[in-house]
Design a protein around this motif. Structure first.
Motif, short mmCIF file in Angstrom:
data_model
loop_
_atom_site.label_atom_id
_atom_site.label_comp_id
_atom_site.label_asym_id
_atom_site.label_seq_id
_atom_site.Cartn_x
_atom_site.Cartn_y
_atom_site.Cartn_z
N LEU A 108 1.09 -0.96 0.14
CA LEU A 108 0.20 0.11 -0.10
C LEU A 108 1.18 1.38 0.15
CD1 LEU A 108 -2.79 -1.38 2.80
CD2 LEU A 108 -2.92 -1.47 0.38
N ALA A 109 1.61 1.45 -0.87
CA ALA A 109 2.47 2.86 -1.25
C ALA A 109 1.93 3.79 -1.54
CB ALA A 109 3.18 2.41 -2.05
N GLY A 110 0.14 4.27 -1.82
CA GLY A 110 -0.42 5.52 -1.86
C GLY A 110 0.42 7.44 -1.60
N GLY A 111 0.87 6.63 -0.21
CA GLY A 111 0.75 8.34 0.11
C GLY A 111 2.00 9.08 -0.07
N GLN A 112 2.11 10.52 -0.35
CA GLN A 112 3.21 11.30 -0.81
C GLN A 112 3.66 11.46 0.88
OE1 GLN A 112 0.66 14.23 -2.95
NE2 GLN A 112 2.50 13.94 -3.70
N GLY A 113 5.32 12.23 1.09
CA GLY A 113 6.40 12.00 1.49
C GLY A 113 5.55 13.50 2.21
N SER A 114 4.60 14.26 1.92
CA SER A 114 4.70 15.31 2.29
C SER A 114 5.02 15.91 4.02
CB SER A 114 3.61 16.67 1.90
OG SER A 114 1.82 15.50 2.25
N ARG A 115 3.93 15.66 4.73
CA ARG A 115 4.45 15.40 6.50
C ARG A 115 6.09 15.17 6.99
NH1 ARG A 115 0.31 11.62 10.36
NH2 ARG A 115 -1.34 12.97 9.11
N LEU A 116 7.02 14.36 5.89
CA LEU A 116 8.61 14.53 5.61
C LEU A 116 9.54 15.44 5.33
CD1 LEU A 116 8.36 10.35 5.26
CD2 LEU A 116 8.66 11.47 7.58
N GLY A 117 8.36 16.26 4.18
CA GLY A 117 8.74 17.37 3.76
C GLY A 117 9.22 17.23 2.35
N SER A 118 8.81 16.46 2.02
CA SER A 118 9.12 15.54 0.59
C SER A 118 7.85 15.73 -1.05
CB SER A 118 10.28 14.82 0.52
OG SER A 118 10.22 13.73 -1.01
N SER A 119 8.39 15.76 -1.46
CA SER A 119 7.02 16.08 -2.63
C SER A 119 6.84 14.28 -3.29
CB SER A 119 6.99 17.24 -3.80
OG SER A 119 8.10 17.15 -4.71
N GLU A 120 7.96 14.08 -3.49
CA GLU A 120 7.71 12.39 -3.43
C GLU A 120 7.19 11.64 -2.95
OE1 GLU A 120 12.49 11.89 -5.57
OE2 GLU A 120 12.26 11.66 -3.56
N PRO A 121 7.14 9.90 -3.03
CA PRO A 121 6.17 9.44 -2.81
C PRO A 121 6.42 8.72 -1.38
CG PRO A 121 6.05 8.51 -5.00
CD PRO A 121 6.99 9.93 -5.37
N LYS A 122 5.70 8.47 -0.53
CA LYS A 122 6.70 8.12 0.26
C LYS A 122 7.52 6.47 0.48
CE LYS A 122 4.69 8.50 4.56
NZ LYS A 122 3.32 8.04 5.64
N GLY A 123 7.60 6.04 -0.19
CA GLY A 123 8.36 4.50 -0.87
C GLY A 123 9.86 5.16 -0.90
N CYS A 124 10.00 6.63 -1.89
CA CYS A 124 11.55 6.89 -1.99
C CYS A 124 11.86 7.86 -1.09
CB CYS A 124 10.77 8.64 -3.13
SG CYS A 124 10.20 7.33 -4.79
N TYR A 125 11.66 7.63 0.09
CA TYR A 125 11.92 8.23 0.86
C TYR A 125 13.01 7.82 1.40
CZ TYR A 125 12.89 11.99 5.38
OH TYR A 125 13.05 12.55 6.42
N ASP A 126 14.11 8.34 2.25
CA ASP A 126 15.37 8.29 2.38
C ASP A 126 15.93 8.21 4.32
OD1 ASP A 126 18.23 7.27 3.44
OD2 ASP A 126 19.46 8.65 2.08
N ILE A 127 15.96 6.92 5.03
CA ILE A 127 15.58 7.23 6.80
C ILE A 127 16.70 7.75 6.92
CG2 ILE A 127 13.46 6.38 7.16
CD1 ILE A 127 15.42 4.08 8.03
N GLY A 128 18.05 8.07 6.33
CA GLY A 128 19.44 7.95 6.76
C GLY A 128 20.22 6.95 6.89
#
Length: 489
Positions: free
Chosen positions: A115-135
């Motif tokens: 389930l990957a419909g969410g964006q990373g807007s809360r994380l300060g990213s405009s990309e899909p949340k699955g693209c996020y690098d947690i460091g």
């Protein structure tokens, strides 16, 4: 004045206007005649694609039951009605569950739904949340981590198995997600083993039930909740695709959990051996007042109740003699289904699923004046279905309790917030890697100070394959991508 275009005729426009008027939504056509031909054609297409009678009915039903949940009888899960991976006495059974899960994976009987419909807007990213690098030291995105776990399982099952990966996106994330996969060469998986499908949307409403317009010539819509996965699977052809491949068991999870064990063989094997048609993983609550939904019984049927539905007294109830919270089965949106259940039973049940009311601030244009409305407080309603809405109708349910620090670290909040954020996700995943090494008999330098110690999922899915580390002291800050090239002190 728009009378007809290549997209519609005056007759089809009149028929559509009548349908909307009879449903009480005729206001959406105000100003239609002033639209240019292109916009009018697109608007006609959007309005024609909306089952206005059906969605208006959804609003009426949802708002009629909203706030009446207090009349439900809510009870905790009965002791002994679910298994726990935290119980050391069940170690032998866990090995059987895992073996059965691996057997099914090796026989190409298991698929996963992301389930990957969410964006990373809360994380300060405009990309899909699955693209996020947690460091992480590897700089791997959530998508990459999960793909690597699939690849490792395929390897562990003998190297010839395939685990199909179905990825549910939304309108805002679909193109970017597919582009990310293509640019990453599907993270080492075969493109033909990945199936993308889109989450559905529903119109947004004002509090009176009138459909809102995003702008002139466009209905305001919003994703229909993660419970929309069932219909989306069916209409996209995904279920038929799985059937053709011989899949029988499906694992489903959310993209924002960096610790998820994708296609979890222990969970799949447990549910399959119990003959369940649906299953759920749960984790113990951190505290009685943790704001998390719990799986329990609602009117004697399985369900999920939100923390706001349980009184403080109920939340603090404990089981006799154990001191364990009675309402302790924290819901983590990690589920199992048989394909038969998804393909044959769920379509018969969907009409019974209620929509949930979410009061939101919705920017829109006033249909009467054409003025843009930018609200400062909730002014409208989005309708959602939740993935667990199916639980009350499940005939054979399997619930398995697992350790939170092994399988659940959600990414919900902005960097620096301290809770369910990139820093906590990174901490939890790296700490798990340290535990994997220590369980294999190694010592990790500086383990007490949270070193940047990462083991690639391609090396170990859940701590296996690390036997060669026994007796070694490992450099704390390192990324292990090859078990034969480990840095030692």
């Amino acid at each position: 004045m728009v009378q007809s275009t290549a997209s519609f005729t005056s007759e089809s426009l009149a028929a559509l206007k009548q349908r909307y008027a009879e449903a009480g939504q005729g206001h959406v056509f105000k100003g239609f005649d002033e639209l240019d031909d292109k916009t009018a054609g697109e608007f006609f297409g959007q309005l024609s694609g909306i089952d206005v009678e059906r969605v208006t009915g959804f609003f009426k039903n949802a708002t009629a039951v909203h706030g009446q949940e207090g009349s439900d009888k809510i009870e905790p899960l009965e002791a002994g009605s679910f298994a726990s991976a935290l119980d050391s006495a069940q170690a032998g059974e866990r090995a059987q569950w895992r073996a059965e899960g691996m057997r099914l994976i090796g026989a190409n009987k298991v698929a996963v739904i992301l389930l990957a419909g969410g964006q990373g807007s809360r994380l300060g990213s405009s990309e899909p949340k699955g693209c996020y690098d947690i460091g992480l030291p590897s700089q791997s995105s959530l998508f990459a981590i999960q793909a690597q776990r699939i690849r490792r399982l395929q390897q562990l099952s003998g190297g010839t198995a395939t685990i199909p990966w179905l990825v549910m996106t939304s309108g805002p994330t679909s193109a970017a997600t597919q582009a990310t996969f293509a640019q990453a060469d599907y993270f080492g998986l075969r493109a033909e083993d990945v199936f993308f499908f889109n989450q559905g949307v529903l119109p947004c409403f004002d509090f009176g039930g009138r459909i809102l317009l995003e702008h002139a010539g466009r209905v305001a819509v919003a994703p229909n909740g993660n419970g929309g996965v069932y219909e989306a699977l069916r209409v996209s052809g995904a279920l038929d695709w799985l059937r053709e491949r011989g899949v029988e068991h499906v694992h489903s999870y959310c993209v924002d959990n960096c610790l998820v064990r994708v296609a979890d063989p222990e969970f799949v094997g447990y549910a399959a051996l119990r003959g369940a048609e649906c299953g759920a993983l749960v984790v113990p609550k951190k505290a009685w007042d943790e704001p998390v939904g719990v799986i329990c019984l609602r009117n004697s049927r399985y369900g999920v109740v939100e923390y706001s539905e349980i009184s403080s007294d109920m939340a603090q109830l404990t089981r006799d003699g154990s001191g364990e919270l009675a309402y302790n089965a924290g819901n983590i949106c990690n589920h199992y289904y048989t394909l038969d259940f998804l393909q044959h039973r769920v379509p018969e049940l969907e009409a019974k699923f209620e929509h949930h009311v979410a009061k939101k601030k919705i920017k829109h244009v006033d249909a009467e004046t054409g003025d843009l409305v930018i609200p400062t407080k909730p002014n409208g309603i989005k309708l959602e279905r939740f993935v667990f809405d199916v639980f009350p109708y499940v005939e054979r349910m399997a619930v398995l309790e697992v350790a939170r620090d092994d399988q659940f670290s959600p990414l919900k909040n902005a960097p620096g917030s301290g809770v369910d954020c990139p820093e906590t996700a990174r901490r939890d995943l790296l700490a798990q890697c340290v535990r994997f090494a220590e369980a294999a008999g190694a010592t990790v330098q500086g383990s007490e100070s949270e070193p940047a110690f990462e083991i690639s999922p391609l090396v170990s899915y859940a701590g296996e394959g690390l036997e060669s580390l026994r007796g070694k002291t490992l450099v704390g800050d390192q990324l292990i991508t090859d078990i034969g090239s480990v840095q030692t002190v």
